[in-house]
Motif scaffolding. Structure first.
Motif, PDB file in Angstrom:
ATOM      1  N   LEU A  95       1.514   5.142  -5.467  1.00  0.00           N
ATOM      2  CA  LEU A  95       0.714   5.897  -4.355  1.00  0.00           C
ATOM      3  C   LEU A  95       1.650   6.115  -3.235  1.00  0.00           C
ATOM      4  CD1 LEU A  95      -2.965   3.921  -5.099  1.00  0.00           C
ATOM      5  CD2 LEU A  95      -1.825   6.758  -5.969  1.00  0.00           C
ATOM      6  N   PHE A  96       1.272   7.574  -3.120  1.00  0.00           N
ATOM      7  CA  PHE A  96       1.646   7.496  -1.730  1.00  0.00           C
ATOM      8  C   PHE A  96       0.874   8.796  -0.596  1.00  0.00           C
ATOM      9  CE2 PHE A  96       5.280   6.743  -4.615  1.00  0.00           C
ATOM     10  CZ  PHE A  96       6.328   6.586  -3.331  1.00  0.00           C
ATOM     11  N   GLY A  97       0.492   8.176   0.541  1.00  0.00           N
ATOM     12  CA  GLY A  97      -0.459   8.786   1.059  1.00  0.00           C
ATOM     13  C   GLY A  97      -1.808   8.691   1.249  1.00  0.00           C
ATOM     14  N   ALA A  98      -2.159   7.229   0.242  1.00  0.00           N
ATOM     15  CA  ALA A  98      -3.762   7.773   0.035  1.00  0.00           C
ATOM     16  C   ALA A  98      -4.194   6.282   0.318  1.00  0.00           C
ATOM     17  CB  ALA A  98      -3.850   6.987  -1.466  1.00  0.00           C
ATOM     18  N   SER A  99      -6.001   6.356   0.953  1.00  0.00           N
ATOM     19  CA  SER A  99      -6.431   6.008   1.816  1.00  0.00           C
ATOM     20  C   SER A  99      -6.317   4.553   1.393  1.00  0.00           C
ATOM     21  CB  SER A  99      -7.508   6.431   2.581  1.00  0.00           C
ATOM     22  OG  SER A  99      -8.100   6.853   1.351  1.00  0.00           O
ATOM     23  N   ARG A 100      -7.448   3.903   1.949  1.00  0.00           N
ATOM     24  CA  ARG A 100      -7.331   2.904   1.118  1.00  0.00           C
ATOM     25  C   ARG A 100      -8.788   2.520   0.352  1.00  0.00           C
ATOM     26  NH1 ARG A 100      -6.539  -2.652   4.811  1.00  0.00           N
ATOM     27  NH2 ARG A 100      -5.173  -2.196   5.971  1.00  0.00           N
ATOM     28  N   ALA A 101      -9.589   3.628   1.112  1.00  0.00           N
ATOM     29  CA  ALA A 101     -10.587   4.404   0.277  1.00  0.00           C
ATOM     30  C   ALA A 101     -10.371   4.465  -1.285  1.00  0.00           C
ATOM     31  CB  ALA A 101     -11.157   4.443   0.547  1.00  0.00           C
ATOM     32  N   GLU A 102      -8.867   5.378  -1.644  1.00  0.00           N
ATOM     33  CA  GLU A 102      -8.737   6.318  -2.419  1.00  0.00           C
ATOM     34  C   GLU A 102      -7.683   5.511  -3.300  1.00  0.00           C
ATOM     35  OE1 GLU A 102      -7.889  10.230  -0.274  1.00  0.00           O
ATOM     36  OE2 GLU A 102      -6.621   9.020   0.372  1.00  0.00           O
ATOM     37  N   ALA A 103      -6.767   4.248  -2.100  1.00  0.00           N
ATOM     38  CA  ALA A 103      -6.613   3.585  -3.314  1.00  0.00           C
ATOM     39  C   ALA A 103      -7.454   2.757  -4.393  1.00  0.00           C
ATOM     40  CB  ALA A 103      -5.414   2.411  -2.532  1.00  0.00           C
ATOM     41  N   ALA A 104      -8.449   1.988  -3.495  1.00  0.00           N
ATOM     42  CA  ALA A 104      -9.231   1.017  -4.234  1.00  0.00           C
ATOM     43  C   ALA A 104      -9.720   1.642  -5.951  1.00  0.00           C
ATOM     44  CB  ALA A 104     -10.452   1.081  -3.167  1.00  0.00           C
TER      45      ALA A 104
END
Length: 186
Positions: A95-104
């Motif tokens: 993952l590149f440039g993902a927020s914490r919520a997006e990574a979750a």
């Protein structure tokens, strides 16, 4: 082990190509002549970038494992997660440039041997982390303790000593033990 397909969430292939041109990182290529020939066929017609990367359309049914890098634009994160879920689980997701919520959301919605944020491939260098895929991308975990356990025949062994509390409940049970058992099960 190499990144295979880039899912461009909200970005264009042109913008990604421009960023790759600006970075110009050298790419290792296959040593075996047969693998080099296979990579050349997969990369045919793609856009060559400095550093040896060749951007190709995302239409290959096989893993690329080389300087060819497939691109696929998707409208949003849900579409990207759906794309990943529709295929066999990959060895890793980067993952590149993902927020914490997006990574979750990616972690909860996908399955892979590893989930790595803001880096590629380096998770394999951490010997304490279990390394390996799930399903078709590879089986097992081959680093550190996980590797030792993968190649070991772990089994439980139980042996009670002569004064083990559990032996008190072995048949034949006395009236006192039956009374105690009823009290414990209340």
């Amino acid at each position: 082990m190499a990144p295979d397909t880039v899912l461009l969430v909200g970005h264009t292939a042109e913008a990604f190509a421009a960023a790759c041109r600006a970075a110009a990182v050298p790419v290792e290529t296959a040593v075996a002549p047969a693998q080099r020939a296979r990579q050349a066929v997969l990369a045919a017609g793609g856009e060559a970038l400095p550093g040896g990367i060749v951007l190709v359309a995302d239409d290959s049914a096989e893993e690329l494992f080389g300087p060819a890098l497939a691109l696929r634009a998707v409208p949003d994160l849900a579409a990207a997660i759906g794309w990943v879920r529709a295929r066999p689980a990959p060895l890793a997701l980067y993952l590149f440039g993902a927020s914490r919520a997006e990574a979750a959301a990616v972690a909860a919605g996908t399955r892979a041997g590893a989930l790595v944020e803001e880096r590629c491939v380096e998770h394999a260098a951490f010997t304490a982390l279990p390394f390996g895929g799930v399903g078709a991308s590879g089986f097992g975990r081959y680093h550190g303790r996980a590797g030792f356990e993968s190649f070991s025949d772990l089994r439980g062994r139980v042996r009670h000593g002569p004064f083990a509390l559990a032996r008190m409940f072995d048949p034949p049970r006395s009236a006192r033990v039956r009374k105690l058992a009823r009290q414990l099960l209340r």
